[in-house]
Design a protein around this motif. Structure first.
Motif, mmCIF file in Angstrom:
data_model
loop_
_atom_site.group_PDB
_atom_site.id
_atom_site.type_symbol
_atom_site.label_atom_id
_atom_site.label_comp_id
_atom_site.label_asym_id
_atom_site.label_seq_id
_atom_site.Cartn_x
_atom_site.Cartn_y
_atom_site.Cartn_z
ATOM 1 N N GLU A 149 0.822 -1.210 0.000
ATOM 2 C CA GLU A 149 0.000 0.000 0.000
ATOM 3 C C GLU A 149 0.859 1.264 0.000
ATOM 4 O O GLU A 149 1.945 1.279 0.599
ATOM 5 C CB GLU A 149 -0.931 0.002 1.221
ATOM 6 N N LYS A 176 0.551 5.657 0.396
ATOM 7 C CA LYS A 176 -0.291 6.757 0.851
ATOM 8 C C LYS A 176 -0.146 7.974 -0.058
ATOM 9 O O LYS A 176 0.961 8.367 -0.426
ATOM 10 C CB LYS A 176 0.073 7.153 2.281
ATOM 11 N N ASN A 216 -4.547 11.396 2.468
ATOM 12 C CA ASN A 216 -5.331 10.456 3.268
ATOM 13 C C ASN A 216 -5.817 9.251 2.471
ATOM 14 O O ASN A 216 -6.525 8.393 3.004
ATOM 15 C CB ASN A 216 -6.549 11.170 3.870
ATOM 16 N N THR A 256 -5.279 5.782 0.011
ATOM 17 C CA THR A 256 -4.378 4.634 -0.069
ATOM 18 C C THR A 256 -4.498 4.002 -1.446
ATOM 19 O O THR A 256 -5.609 3.769 -1.940
ATOM 20 C CB THR A 256 -4.725 3.575 0.994
ATOM 21 N N GLU A 296 -10.046 7.368 3.123
ATOM 22 C CA GLU A 296 -9.408 7.333 4.443
ATOM 23 C C GLU A 296 -9.948 6.215 5.333
ATOM 24 O O GLU A 296 -9.290 5.793 6.305
ATOM 25 C CB GLU A 296 -9.563 8.683 5.142
ATOM 26 N N LYS A 320 -10.626 3.221 4.055
ATOM 27 C CA LYS A 320 -10.284 2.052 3.254
ATOM 28 C C LYS A 320 -11.450 1.565 2.381
ATOM 29 O O LYS A 320 -11.451 0.421 1.907
ATOM 30 C CB LYS A 320 -9.765 0.896 4.123
#
Length: 469
Positions: free
Chosen positions: A94, A96, A99, A101, A122, A124
């Motif tokens: 993953e 970033k 915020n 992913t 943010e 997920k």
């Protein structure tokens, strides 16, 4: 959050700009970096990552130059190996972006390193997937382009079946699919003109996501694949190994040459004089032995298809003000050896009383009269276009494979040439003329114009057998 699709029609290619809280990522950028640098500046973002879904075969990506100019990290999925600095991500790794992913999902099948990037918010929640050539709208990527793979296309098609069903199809239906290509690309067989869709919609509409067995999927995917254009392997190698700096290529190619200097440059070994004006402008007067590929069409793909030597020196005849655009669009498919253009274009050439040649070009109405008297007609459209509908006595000779048939066609006969709209037929005519064909007639408007004539309706067949000369 900002997700921007940057779609380039002549390549049918989609790049993507993702930003959040001052950080940005770009997926599958084109060769020229300025559009991305402009976006970064406009949004006040810092480029953190450049994600590549795979080693593209149909264009040269801008990842290497963009990384040098911004300091961003180039990211590929598993199995990739590069000759430049890059991060080879693990499946499930993953990254970033503010915020947000971005999760790597290794989805081999189109190529061994092919990966899909899942963007999550943010919390997920899955938002969208950047699928590269793994999943298109209406289609999936062809399984015959892997670099130096000992696997067969059937092996890769089987991998793609598993990737789609184990990695992509379990995602929520409201996830948006952002592919690398749309209709017009040679990377698939049945791509939609739409450039994005929901995954749920694709589960219903995309033949490759139907409830079929792996064996059925492999058969369907590997049936009817036309040979890849010859430049595909060369572009994939450039994307894997690196390439010349784009700014240097642009500077070298944007070299205005006088008529005298242009004539001198024409003596360069293996030089190609490339005329990128409109078809009728080329027909009405061009430099002997020059090649026509018009800018106002699928320019870069046809350059890659019919100019076999990717390193050949190229001299340009362009519309005024479009010199740099031409150099840029050549570089998108790795033709980086443009050495200049004719200053003042064909007007200066004519004013200097230099030799000019022409190609006869006639309207559809005149063509159909000649056709009915038995003139040989070459249809240079793709095989699928010909099979869909064609003139009864036309001979299918696709431009895509012109070098397979040009030397076995009798040069002593007169030929009328048509495509769908008059663009490809002029490319074909320019190649044939340079090969010594002396009696060629181009059909303006191509099959599109011919099929509208009442006088031609009895001459049209569908799904007929092809003929040979």
């Amino acid at each position: 959050m900002n997700i921007k699709q940057l779609y380039t029609n002549c390549l049918a290619q989609g790049a993507y700009y993702i930003s959040n809280n001052g950080e940005a990522a770009i997926v599958d950028p084109l060769r020229e970096t300025k559009p991305y640098l402009d976006l970064l500046k406009q949004n006040g973002d810092t480029l953190k990552y450049i994600f590549e879904t795979h080693f593209h075969a149909d264009f040269v990506s801008g990842h290497v130059d963009l990384a040098k100019e911004t300091g961003a990290t180039i990211v590929f999925g598993p199995n990739a190996q590069t000759e430049y600095k890059s991060h080879i991500a693990a499946d499930g790794e993953e990254f970033k972006i503010g915020n947000l992913t971005l999760k790597v999902m290794h989805t081999p099948g189109h190529t061994l390193e092919s990966s899909t990037y899942l963007l999550q918010n943010e919390t997920k929640k899955p938002l969208c997937i950047f699928t590269g050539d793994t999943l298109f709208i209406g289609d999936v990527g062809r399984p015959d382009l892997a670099i130096k793979s000992e696997l067969t296309q059937e092996d890769l098609a089987g991998m793609l079946y598993d990737s789609l069903r184990n990695k992509i199809m379990p995602l929520p239906d409201d996830v948006i699919v952002y592919p690398a290509h749309g209709a017009g690309s040679a990377c698939g067989k049945n791509m939609s003109k739409e450039t994005f869709d929901t995954l749920g919609s694709q589960k219903q509409l995309n033949y490759a996501l139907r409830d079929i067995s792996k064996a059925e999927f492999i058969t369907e995917l590997t049936t009817g694949i036309l040979p890849a254009p010859q430049y595909f392997t060369k572009n994939a190698a450039l994307n894997k190994n690196g390439y010349q700096n784009y700014s240097e290529i642009l500077k070298k190619g944007s070299n205005a040459l006088s008529v005298e200097d242009f004539e001198t440059a024409m003596k360069t070994p293996n030089v190609i004089v490339l005329d990128v004006r409109k078809p009728q402008e080329f027909a009405n007067g061009h430099i002997p032995n020059s090649l026509f590929i018009g800018l106002d069409g699928q320019f870069a793909p046809w350059v890659g298809t019919v100019i076999l030597d990717i390193n050949a020196p190229i001299l340009l005849i362009t519309p005024e003000g479009r010199e740099e655009e031409t150099v840029m669009r050549l570089s998108r498919v790795g033709y980086d050896n443009c050495i200049g253009y004719l200053k003042g274009g064909m007007s200066n050439w004519k004013n200097a009383s230099k030799k000019i040649e022409q190609i006869k070009s006639i309207p559809a109405e005149e063509f159909i009269t000649h056709y009915k008297t038995g003139h040989k007609t070459l249809d240079v459209r793709k095989p699928g276009e010909f099979e869909s509908a064609h003139l009864k006595n036309a001979v299918t000779k696709p431009l895509d494979f012109i070098y397979d048939w040009v030397d076995v066609v009798d040069k002593s006969h007169p030929y009328m040439i048509h495509c769908a709209g008059g663009y490809r037929s002029m490319i074909a005519a320019s190649i044939l003329k340079a090969k010594g064909f002396t009696n060629l007639t181009d059909v303006q408007g191509g099959y599109g114009a011919i099929s509208k004539l009442e006088a031609s309706q009895k001459e049209i067949e569908t799904l007929a057998c092809t003929k040979s000369l």
